[in-house]
Design a protein around this motif. Structure first.
Motif, short mmCIF file in Angstrom:
data_model
loop_
_atom_site.label_atom_id
_atom_site.label_comp_id
_atom_site.label_asym_id
_atom_site.label_seq_id
_atom_site.Cartn_x
_atom_site.Cartn_y
_atom_site.Cartn_z
N ARG A 1 32.96 46.57 -88.55
CA ARG A 1 32.75 47.03 -89.92
C ARG A 1 32.92 48.54 -90.08
NH1 ARG A 1 27.92 44.00 -93.06
NH2 ARG A 1 28.61 45.52 -94.59
N MET A 2 33.81 49.11 -89.26
CA MET A 2 34.08 50.54 -89.44
C MET A 2 34.86 50.77 -90.73
SD MET A 2 32.72 52.62 -87.37
CE MET A 2 33.62 54.14 -87.11
N ASN A 3 35.48 49.71 -91.23
CA ASN A 3 36.20 49.87 -92.50
C ASN A 3 35.26 50.21 -93.64
OD1 ASN A 3 38.85 49.51 -91.71
ND2 ASN A 3 38.63 47.30 -91.68
N ASP A 4 33.97 49.93 -93.45
CA ASP A 4 33.00 50.27 -94.50
C ASP A 4 33.04 51.76 -94.84
OD1 ASP A 4 32.35 47.70 -94.03
OD2 ASP A 4 30.19 48.03 -93.82
N LEU A 5 33.39 52.57 -93.83
CA LEU A 5 33.38 54.02 -94.04
C LEU A 5 34.48 54.45 -94.99
CD1 LEU A 5 32.78 55.83 -90.65
CD2 LEU A 5 31.16 54.95 -92.32
N LEU A 6 35.60 53.68 -94.97
CA LEU A 6 36.68 54.04 -95.88
C LEU A 6 36.27 53.59 -97.27
CD1 LEU A 6 39.43 52.66 -93.54
CD2 LEU A 6 38.66 55.00 -93.69
N GLY A 7 36.78 54.26 -98.26
CA GLY A 7 36.44 53.86 -99.63
C GLY A 7 36.96 52.46 -99.90
N SER A 8 37.42 52.24 -101.01
CA SER A 8 38.07 51.05 -101.55
C SER A 8 38.69 50.02 -100.59
CB SER A 8 39.17 51.54 -102.47
OG SER A 8 40.07 52.32 -101.70
N VAL A 9 37.90 49.53 -99.65
CA VAL A 9 38.42 48.44 -98.81
C VAL A 9 37.73 47.15 -99.25
CG1 VAL A 9 38.47 47.48 -96.48
CG2 VAL A 9 38.87 49.90 -96.84
N SER A 10 38.48 46.12 -99.50
CA SER A 10 37.82 44.84 -99.80
C SER A 10 38.32 43.77 -98.84
CB SER A 10 38.06 44.43 -101.25
OG SER A 10 39.44 44.48 -101.54
N ILE A 11 37.41 42.90 -98.51
CA ILE A 11 37.65 41.95 -97.43
C ILE A 11 37.29 40.54 -97.92
CG2 ILE A 11 36.63 41.15 -95.25
CD1 ILE A 11 36.59 44.13 -94.44
N GLN A 12 38.14 39.58 -97.58
CA GLN A 12 37.77 38.19 -97.79
C GLN A 12 37.91 37.46 -96.47
OE1 GLN A 12 40.48 37.14 -100.92
NE2 GLN A 12 39.43 38.63 -102.24
N GLY A 13 37.18 36.36 -96.35
CA GLY A 13 37.23 35.61 -95.10
C GLY A 13 35.95 35.81 -94.34
N LYS A 14 35.95 35.31 -93.12
CA LYS A 14 34.71 35.31 -92.34
C LYS A 14 34.96 35.83 -90.95
CE LYS A 14 31.71 31.58 -93.87
NZ LYS A 14 31.35 30.19 -93.65
N ILE A 15 33.96 36.54 -90.42
CA ILE A 15 33.97 36.84 -88.98
C ILE A 15 32.61 36.42 -88.46
CG2 ILE A 15 34.21 38.60 -87.24
CD1 ILE A 15 35.91 40.22 -89.13
N GLU A 16 32.61 35.40 -87.66
CA GLU A 16 31.33 34.86 -87.18
C GLU A 16 31.07 35.31 -85.76
OE1 GLU A 16 31.67 30.69 -87.61
OE2 GLU A 16 31.10 30.70 -89.74
N MET A 17 29.82 35.65 -85.50
CA MET A 17 29.40 35.93 -84.12
C MET A 17 29.14 34.59 -83.43
SD MET A 17 29.38 39.21 -83.91
CE MET A 17 28.31 39.75 -82.55
N ASP A 18 28.87 34.66 -82.14
CA ASP A 18 28.69 33.38 -81.42
C ASP A 18 27.41 32.65 -81.85
OD1 ASP A 18 27.25 35.35 -80.28
OD2 ASP A 18 27.98 35.05 -78.23
N ASP A 19 26.49 33.38 -82.51
CA ASP A 19 25.31 32.67 -83.00
C ASP A 19 25.53 32.13 -84.41
OD1 ASP A 19 25.34 34.95 -84.49
OD2 ASP A 19 23.37 35.69 -83.85
N GLY A 20 26.74 32.24 -84.90
CA GLY A 20 27.07 31.62 -86.17
C GLY A 20 26.90 32.51 -87.39
N THR A 21 26.37 33.75 -87.21
CA THR A 21 26.20 34.60 -88.39
C THR A 21 27.51 35.28 -88.73
OG1 THR A 21 25.52 36.37 -86.92
CG2 THR A 21 23.77 35.12 -87.98
N ASP A 22 27.70 35.43 -90.04
CA ASP A 22 28.89 36.11 -90.53
C ASP A 22 28.58 37.61 -90.58
OD1 ASP A 22 31.03 37.14 -91.82
OD2 ASP A 22 30.82 35.95 -93.66
#
Ligand SMILES: Nc1ncnc2c1ncn2[C@@H]1O[C@H](COP(=O)(O)OP(=O)(O)O)[C@@H](O)[C@H]1O
Ligand SMILES: [Mg+2]
Lengths: 259, 739
Positions: free
Chosen positions: A59-80
């Motif tokens: 989530r380093m993209n959070d630092l950039l302004g206007s970035v929008s994301i769709q889709g999922k990235i799940e960790m091995d415990d199932g959290t997005d």
């Protein structure tokens, strides 16, 4: 778009990831399972979205302004990891990052290594000392710098600085290390050292490395993903990709017909 | 590339370089030129005065005529005169060394004693026991060819007939009083001093009546009176004695003189030999047998004590032998002293020995010209020598500009700036200390407000605010730097100062309430933020929370002011301030300055901090964030340490700006040059002082040059401060040169 199932236990599962810089789409529904305790290389011509993809994973993209994301990235415990409940700070402590250009803080070598611990509130001298030694040892830097821990990190050579950055990332105790072309600014000798280091770290950490050096990808990685124009074209065992790519574009790229 | 293009590029490059270096050199030359100009204007303050011998010749007929008892010279240094001991006044053309005229005074009686009094005036005591006050005047006339001729005139102003005193006087001092009255003090044989006063009163019929009074001044018969001095008004008589006593009598009541003070001047009891009143009649110059010249006036014995005594204030030149005579300058606080043929000229206040010289043969008589620009001396060999001298700024010295000086009628030595007053014999007081203090005080209070506002504002804008906020906040702050300071000063003086005056207590309440309210709110927020919608506000929308918080703090303070004033300050806060904090409450006080001057400085600190934060490479920020640091941690641990030289540079640059700022302080303070750090009164700064005083300063006068000196100091301050700021900036740049 893996046509072909690979058997491993993924530590992260990327599903249908679209990413827009403002209105410009940079990633197009990327699916990828990142294998645990393996080295995954991301290759592709420059501008194809490798770095963008890598930055999504912590989530380093959070630092950039206007970035929008769709889709999922799940960790091995199932959290997005993009879930609203998810704390990006927590994530980043699990997913460390090494940048293309080494970026040690203008502090001492010691303070660089313990930075991640200090901000987490660890100030016990003994613990810190231990972590410094173990992390620097892991980053194969201990012998070179153990006598000058209190000197500025900016006095190190380029290769040493990059290894210091690795030690700094390792000190936090992450599960995954993301590396964005970590050797692109280094001479061959330092590159070789870092490559050895990656092979050392493999098994303890899951490593995702972006490289445009095909030899490097084949030398250090277990799996390779080929990106082209924001799409993941092919993802497979490195051996498979380099010896018998399924996709024509992959083959063209690997054989050096473009890129 | 095309050869022609290359050639052209090279040419453009060459000329660009030339023009740019020319510009750089020009700026440097300008700055150095400014400095040189300031130094040149200031330097005369510190140059030692010089004197020049204009002419020297033997007194015409000097060997055949009786002894000279008095000398004089006009202000053009052209006509001199001398009075001999048989009462003849002889005028001389000094350039041609010839006698032009002579005149018998008082029908040729022998003169036994002469005392100068005022410009070209003499108190003469004659052999028959009478005495007279003579004045020589010069008038310049210009004919049609602008040729100057100087006409002289001799006038007897007052006369004391023989037999007026109970004994034959040794010496008589005469002072004219109003309506033809007069006061005469006589030293009689047997060490007696007698005062003879003639008061003229007009009765209701319009005819005048003269009352004469004769009284004795008590003296110690065993302690010889060695010198007398009487002030111009004829109501203060000073005596000096053989045993070192200094005595002051009040002659206000002609029937009954009152002793004001009597003291032994020096612990060693040395004899006093000579007295003179320094210009202004406030200070007494005393010469003693050891050759020391000192000045004295009535001052409290210890600080704060109401008891005033004759107090030693200044020590001037010392000679090897006893002081024979003292002559005050007629236009400033300088005193000439003569001892064993050597003459020195000292300025009392600055304690500077301006000139010291001697003639080939010992000087026995001398006289100032009325303008103080020349000196006529007569030596034992009856040679007249005329010196011109130039001491343009005798009242200045390092001690006067930077040290404590005990000015006349002040109770103790102090740092005083007071450049002018209504009276002629006023002495300008040029201490730069209150002004330097004022500049520093203004700067301090401005920084107290501006540093936190500028730095925190910049940190918030740079690191925490939304991009939208950033895009308008930065230019907005930068634009405030362009607001003319006159407008800010005007607003501060006419709008802010009265409001603050009205809400003074509320302002202090606000200082307490705002942080407490914020703290309370944060505690509440820590609980409330579990609510997700509320938490969204944290993402760069803090402003919407800060504004209501600020507003409620303001309203609460305003509401509380009357209550608190009633409960704790007896209903009147300012009265309470006056009683317990300061007696000099000023509506245009340092709080107003803090805001107004601070407002001028904030843009500098803001911009520099913002630049410094932005100059920290993004890669460092990324490294910190990637290690799991929060925004605040990243700012605090990485950005601020790295940007700190820039922050310092901003703060110091802001200081430079505050120190040099003129209009705001000029308008928003009372400009009183006091040394008081109190928040509740104002100050006068170096820069405002220049603005206030320069219209009143005659070109090349002392005030004019002292203002240049203060400008030089200001220049030094700002130069130093900007250099320090530049050093910090340089270190910041060097730090990241490799990134
Ligand atoms: N911060 C950004 N803002 C806007 N566009 C970006 C940004 N970073 C990268 N891009 C664009 O996204 C695409 C992918 O870039 P990047 O991920 O850096 O490629 P790679 O690392 O494979 O060379 C490129 O077209 C690039 O121009
Ligand atoms: Mg890249």
């Amino acid at each position: 778009m893996t046509q072909h199932k690979i058997q491993f236990s993924p530590v992260m599962r990327v599903r249908g990831l679209d990413l827009y810089y403002g209105t410009a789409q940079a990633l197009f529904s990327v699916d990828m399972d990142i294998p645990k305790h393996q080295v995954t290389a991301l290759i592709g011509p420059s501008g194809c979205g490798k770095s963008t993809f890598l930055r999504c994973l912590n989530r380093m993209n959070d630092l950039l302004g206007s970035v929008s994301i769709q889709g999922k990235i799940e960790m091995d415990d199932g959290t997005d990891i993009y879930d609203k409940h998810q704390d990006p700070i927590q994530l980043r402590r699990q997913v460390g990052m090494i940048f293309q250009k080494s970026n040690p803080f203008p502090k001492t070598i010691y303070e660089n290594v313990v930075y991640g611990l200090r901000i987490a509130g660890v100030n016990d001298k003994k613990t810190l000392d231990q972590v410094v030694e173990s992390s620097l040892t892991r980053a194969a830097l201990w012998d070179e710098v153990k006598d000058r821990l209190d000197q500025s990190a900016l006095g190190l050579s380029g290769g040493q600085m990059q290894r210091l950055c690795i030690a700094r990332a390792v000190a936090v105790g992450p599960e995954i290390l993301l590396m964005d072309e970590p050797c692109s600014a280094l001479d061959p000798k330092s590159t070789a050292k870092i490559e050895d280091l990656i092979l050392e770290l493999r098994g303890k950490y899951t490593i995702v490395i972006v490289t445009h050096n095909m030899q490097q990808a084949s030398r250090v990685s277990d799996y390779t993903g080929f990106f082209y124009e924001g799409k993941l074209i092919e993802f497979d065992r490195t051996q498979q990709i380099f010896t018998n790519p399924k996709n024509q574009q992959t083959e063209d790229y690997i054989t050096g017909r473009f890129g | 590339m095309d050869q022609a293009v290359l050639k052209r590029n090279r040419k453009v490059d060459y000329w660009a370089k030339k023009v740019i270096s020319l510009g750089g050199v020009a700026i440097l030359v300008c700055v150095i030129g400014m400095l040189v100009m300031l130094v040149m204007q200031t330097a005369p303050l510190f140059l030692s005065p010089h004197k020049k011998e204009l002419t020297a010749f033997a007194l015409p007929n000097g060997n055949n005529t009786p002894e000279a008892v008095a000398l004089g010279v006009d202000e053009y240094l052209e006509t001199g005169y001398w009075i001999d001991s048989v009462g003849t006044i002889r005028f001389l053309d000094l350039q041609r060394a010839v006698e032009t005229d002579h005149q018998k005074l008082f029908s040729g009686l022998g003169i036994t004693k002469m005392r100068t009094y005022g410009p070209n005036s003499f108190s003469l005591t004659f052999a028959d026991g009478s005495a007279g006050l003579v004045e020589v005047t010069f008038a310049a006339h210009f004919d049609e060819n602008s040729q100057r001729t100087i006409e002289h005139q001799t006038k007897v102003i007052r006369q004391v007939p023989a037999g007026s005193f109970s004994q034959f006087p040794l010496e008589v001092l005469i002072r004219p009083l109003e309506n033809n009255g007069m006061a005469a003090v006589a030293l009689l044989p047997g060490n007696r001093v007698e005062v003879w006063t003639e008061v003229v009163e007009e009765n209701f019929l319009g005819t005048s009546e003269t009352h004469s009074f004769k009284t004795q001044i008590q003296t110690d018969p065993k302690d010889l009176v060695t010198a007398l001095a009487l002030n111009k008004k004829g109501d203060r008589l000073y005596l000096a004695t053989q045993n070192g006593k200094l005595v002051l009598w009040n002659l206000n009541n002609p029937e009954e003189p009152a002793l004001i003070d009597m003291r032994t001047a020096f612990a060693d009891g040395r004899a006093l030999t000579s007295l003179a009143l320094v210009y202004g009649d406030e200070s007494l110059a005393v010469g003693d047998e050891k050759g020391q010249v000192t000045t004295w006036f009535m001052a409290p014995e210890a600080s704060g004590s109401p008891q005033k005594r004759l107090t030693l204030i200044h020590r001037l030149s010392s000679h090897k032998t006893e002081i024979q005579s003292l002559v005050p300058s007629l236009r400033n606080k300088a005193v000439l002293s003569l001892a064993a043929g050597t003459v020195t000229l000292d300025h009392m206040t600055s304690e500077r020995e301006l000139i010291r010289f001697s003639a080939p043969s010992p000087i026995k008589q001398f006289a100032f010209s009325t303008r103080g620009n020349g000196l006529l001396g007569l030596d034992q060999a009856n040679r007249l020598t005329l010196w011109a001298f130039d001491a343009p700024h005798p009242e200045g010295s390092w001690m006067v500009y930077f040290g404590k000086v005990h000015y006349e009628s002040y109770s103790a030595p102090d740092y005083v700036w007071q450049s002018s007053a209504g009276t002629d014999d006023f002495e300008p007081k040029f201490s730069l200390v209150p002004l330097i203090f004022g500049s520093l005080k203004g700067t301090l209070y401005a920084m107290l407000f501006a540093v936190p506002m500028g730095i925190f504002g910049a940190i918030y804008t740079n690191q925490f605010a939304s991009r939208r906020f950033q895009t308008w906040a930065k230019p907005a702050v930068e634009i405030t730097a362009a607001v003319p300071s006159v407008i800010i000063g005007f607003l501060a003086a006419l709008w802010l100062a009265p409001i603050l005056d009205r809400w003074l207590l509320g302002f202090f309440l606000f200082l307490v309430i705002l942080p407490s309210l914020t703290l309370l709110f944060l505690v509440y927020w820590a609980q409330a933020r579990t609510n997700k919608k509320l938490r969204l506000i944290e993402q760069s929308k803090e402003l919407y929370l800060a504004l209501p918080l600020l507003l409620s703090a303001v309203l609460l303070s305003a509401w509380l002011q009357p209550q608190v004033e009633l409960w704790f300050f007896g209903g009147d806060f300012k009265q309470w301030l006056y009683a317990y904090v300061t007696k000099d409450y000023d509506q245009r006080n340092s709080i107003v300055i803090s805001f107004a001057l601070g407002f001028m400085v904030i843009p500098f600190i803001f911009t520099m901090t913002d630049d410094a934060l932005s100059s920290v490479p993004d890669s460092l920020r990324a490294a910190s964030v990637a290690l799991g640091a929060s925004r605040w941690q990243t700012t605090w641990k990485v950005l601020l340490p790295s940007a700190s030289p820039g922050l310092f540079a901003g703060v110091i640059l802001g200081m430079g700006r505050a120190i040099g700022e003129t209009m705001v302080v000029l308008m928003a303070t009372g400009n009183t040059p006091i040394i008081d750090i109190s928040l509740f009164n104002g100050m006068r700064t170096l820069s405002a002082n220049i603005a206030v005083e320069i219209p009143e300063a005659p070109v090349d006068g002392s005030l004019y040059r002292v203002l240049f000196l203060s400008a030089l100091i200001l220049f030094g301050f700002t130069f130093l401060i900007n250099s320090i700021a530049e050093l910090f900036r340089y270190s910041l740049r060097k730090k990241y040169a490799e990134f």
